[in-house]
Write a protein that holds these residues in place. Sequence first.
Motif, PDB file in Angstrom:
ATOM      1  N   MET A  46     -23.405  47.987  74.483  1.00  0.00           N
ATOM      2  CA  MET A  46     -23.547  47.597  73.074  1.00  0.00           C
ATOM      3  C   MET A  46     -23.633  46.084  72.940  1.00  0.00           C
ATOM      4  O   MET A  46     -24.410  45.568  72.120  1.00  0.00           O
ATOM      5  CB  MET A  46     -22.375  48.147  72.262  1.00  0.00           C
ATOM      6  N   THR A  50     -27.249  43.333  71.739  1.00  0.00           N
ATOM      7  CA  THR A  50     -27.376  42.241  70.765  1.00  0.00           C
ATOM      8  C   THR A  50     -28.182  41.077  71.339  1.00  0.00           C
ATOM      9  O   THR A  50     -28.550  40.166  70.600  1.00  0.00           O
ATOM     10  CB  THR A  50     -25.994  41.732  70.318  1.00  0.00           C
ATOM     11  N   ALA A  88     -25.990  52.317  71.817  1.00  0.00           N
ATOM     12  CA  ALA A  88     -26.343  50.914  72.029  1.00  0.00           C
ATOM     13  C   ALA A  88     -27.703  50.598  71.417  1.00  0.00           C
ATOM     14  O   ALA A  88     -27.935  49.477  70.934  1.00  0.00           O
ATOM     15  CB  ALA A  88     -26.341  50.593  73.518  1.00  0.00           C
ATOM     16  N   VAL A  91     -27.239  49.768  67.871  1.00  0.00           N
ATOM     17  CA  VAL A  91     -26.786  48.377  67.738  1.00  0.00           C
ATOM     18  C   VAL A  91     -27.977  47.435  67.835  1.00  0.00           C
ATOM     19  O   VAL A  91     -28.107  46.484  67.048  1.00  0.00           O
ATOM     20  CB  VAL A  91     -25.748  48.044  68.826  1.00  0.00           C
ATOM     21  N   TRP A  95     -28.364  45.207  64.570  1.00  0.00           N
ATOM     22  CA  TRP A  95     -27.638  43.943  64.711  1.00  0.00           C
ATOM     23  C   TRP A  95     -28.498  42.762  64.248  1.00  0.00           C
ATOM     24  O   TRP A  95     -29.546  42.480  64.803  1.00  0.00           O
ATOM     25  CB  TRP A  95     -27.212  43.747  66.157  1.00  0.00           C
TER      26      TRP A  95
END
Length: 230
Positions: A46, A50, A88, A91, A95
């Motif tokens: 995760m 990003t 993930a 994310v 994100w």
Amino acid sequence: MHRMSPRANIYLQCILGTGIFLLVSGLTQFETNDLPRFFAYLFAAMLSATWKFKVPGIPASYSALFAFILVGIANFSLGEALAIGCPATLVQCLWRAKERRSPRKVLFSVAVVAIGITVAYNPPHFLLSQGLQYAPRMISLAALVYFLVNTALVSGMVALVWEEPCLPVWRRIVRHSGYYYLAGGVIATLIIVANRLWGWQSGLTIVPLLYLTYRYYRFYLAKRDGAAVL
């Protein structure tokens, strides 16, 4: 995504249906012998999601998540690999997104990852079952299969939405992400080897190298193409 043609909508529904089916089917095979290891790598995946960049001229983004998808394929059960890769991916999509992400675009991304993990999981593990001497080939095969499936499905969607030939779109994606995938594959291999030789905690010590690779590649893309960094 832009307003889609009937062909693009059919393609989207097929990918969503296939991805959801494979995800649910794979999660029923969830097995873990070490929950701390699973959650540690889930958190690391995760975090790596990003570290992302946008492909210039293409509505698609990639992140360092690929390395942990490869680690999941090599070191975990199929259910665990999916349980690491798909959250993930959420994310990665959500994100610090500079534009509002439609639910179907997010679901498409998750479905593509679920398909890629499932397709890339079985052939390499069959090869590994023939003996540990096939481990290097197994890692290379998993990386290649996942890369081809992922980029092909994404380029197919972009080509249908933009009503352009698929091959030029695929080449553009490969041109901007190929070296990053290669570097991620090398680092994933180091994590896998460290995991097998010295325990799963040692594999996590290599994660900073993955971040440095991301930072360098983001700078490289921005300098070469004026890439929009997410």
